[in-house]
Design an enzyme around this catalytic site. Structure first.
Site, PDB file in Angstrom:
ATOM      1  N   ARG A 181      15.027   6.199   7.802  1.00 25.95           N
ATOM      2  CA  ARG A 181      14.344   7.218   6.995  1.00 25.95           C
ATOM      3  C   ARG A 181      13.916   8.384   7.887  1.00 25.95           C
ATOM      4  NH1 ARG A 181       9.819   4.654   3.194  1.00 25.95           N
ATOM      5  NH2 ARG A 181       9.990   6.717   2.205  1.00 25.95           N
ATOM      6  N   CYS A 238       3.401   8.292   6.783  1.00 22.72           N
ATOM      7  CA  CYS A 238       4.500   7.427   6.337  1.00 22.72           C
ATOM      8  C   CYS A 238       5.095   8.073   5.094  1.00 22.72           C
ATOM      9  CB  CYS A 238       3.982   6.009   6.077  1.00 22.72           C
ATOM     10  SG  CYS A 238       2.646   5.932   4.857  1.00 22.72           S
TER      11      CYS A 238
END
Length: 285
Positions: A181, A238
């Site tokens: 990611r 995050c």
């Protein structure tokens, strides 16, 4: 117990505290990003006297331009905490399904709201069960609490502050998502893949495993290896500020109570198409 500020409590220690005349307030915050609802787990069995508190609706604000799990409205948070029996200066213990993420966000939220005596049950509900401690399906009837929410007791980064920290010569912004990611190879949740330019990738499994934290010295080594300097600013993000709250907890355990949380995280960052996005394995992309 009103002065308790250690972030973690082990099952046996908690069991002993619950047997005292004025035990800690227990909050069950079990949650999964993609469901099913944590309330179903709670109904199937929970710690005696634990009250279920929903992360999505009670501990966070509504999703939108500020991210998928933005800061809660202080008045709404105060009402939810009082309904759960949280009392001013009285110890609270939060627990989740074992990975420690939702409990860490609950820990962080209460600390941000000015409530210092809050701890996380290390290992969560599975650790309690593994220790052979009692579980019930009986819902409690908590006496309403009197906690007052005073926001701002822990440092918060907004998008601009996160960008400045990531770009600074001194200081580190940690991206604690999985490496694919971060590199921009995949993005299963948000509409854009990549990372904040200048952010350093430190995937959560490198400092916590199965919801359990290593010793403080080990945490300091792992954060130092990622570029976190003892006297320089540090923050974490995050996808939506849940896993990063666990990183902030780990930083507290490592002796960095000044660590800041970018609450909006990637889900807020990419809500504005004008914000830059880096891809690749290095901070600059």
């Amino acid at each position: 117990m009103s002065g308790t500020t250690e972030p973690l409590v082990e099952p046996g220690q908690l069991a002993a505290e619950l047997a005292r005349p004025d035990p800690p307030t227990l909050l069950d915050v079990r949650w999964r990003l993609t469901g099913p609802p944590g309330r179903d787990d709670y109904a199937a069995g929970h710690l005696p006297a634990a009250v279920f508190v929903d992360l999505d609706t009670a501990l966070c604000g509504p999703p939108g331009a500020a991210g998928r799990h933005p800061l809660p409205d202080p008045a709404a948070l105060q009402a939810a905490l009082r309904a759960a029996g949280v009392r001013a200066d009285h110890p609270v213990v939060v627990y989740d399904g074992g990975d420690g993420m939702a409990a860490a966000r609950a820990w962080w939220t209460l600390r941000w709201a000015g409530h210092r005596p809050v701890r996380l049950l290390h290992g969560g509900f599975p650790a309690w069960v593994a220790a052979g401690l009692p579980v019930t399906t009986e819902p409690p009837a908590p006496t309403p609490g009197d906690v007052t929410v005073v926001p701002g007791a822990l440092p918060v980064l907004d998008a601009n502050a996160a960008a400045r920290l990531a770009a600074a010569d001194t200081g580190t912004l940690l991206d604690v998502r999985a490496a694919p990611r971060y590199r921009g190879e995949t993005e299963p949740i948000d509409p854009v893949a990549g990372h904040l330019p200048g952010a350093v990738n430190l995937p959560a499994p490198e400092y916590v495993a199965d919801g359990r934290f290593p010793a403080a010295a080990v945490l300091r080594e792992r954060f130092a290896a990622a570029g976190v300097a003892p006297d320089a600013p540090v923050g974490a993000y995050c996808g939506s500020g849940v896993t990063a709250a666990q990183a902030v907890l780990a930083l507290h355990l490592a002796g960095r109570p000044d660590a800041a949380l970018y609450v909006g995280s990637w889900s807020e960052w990419v809500a504005d198409p004008g914000r830059p996005v880096a891809t690749g394995a290095t901070p600059g992309g």
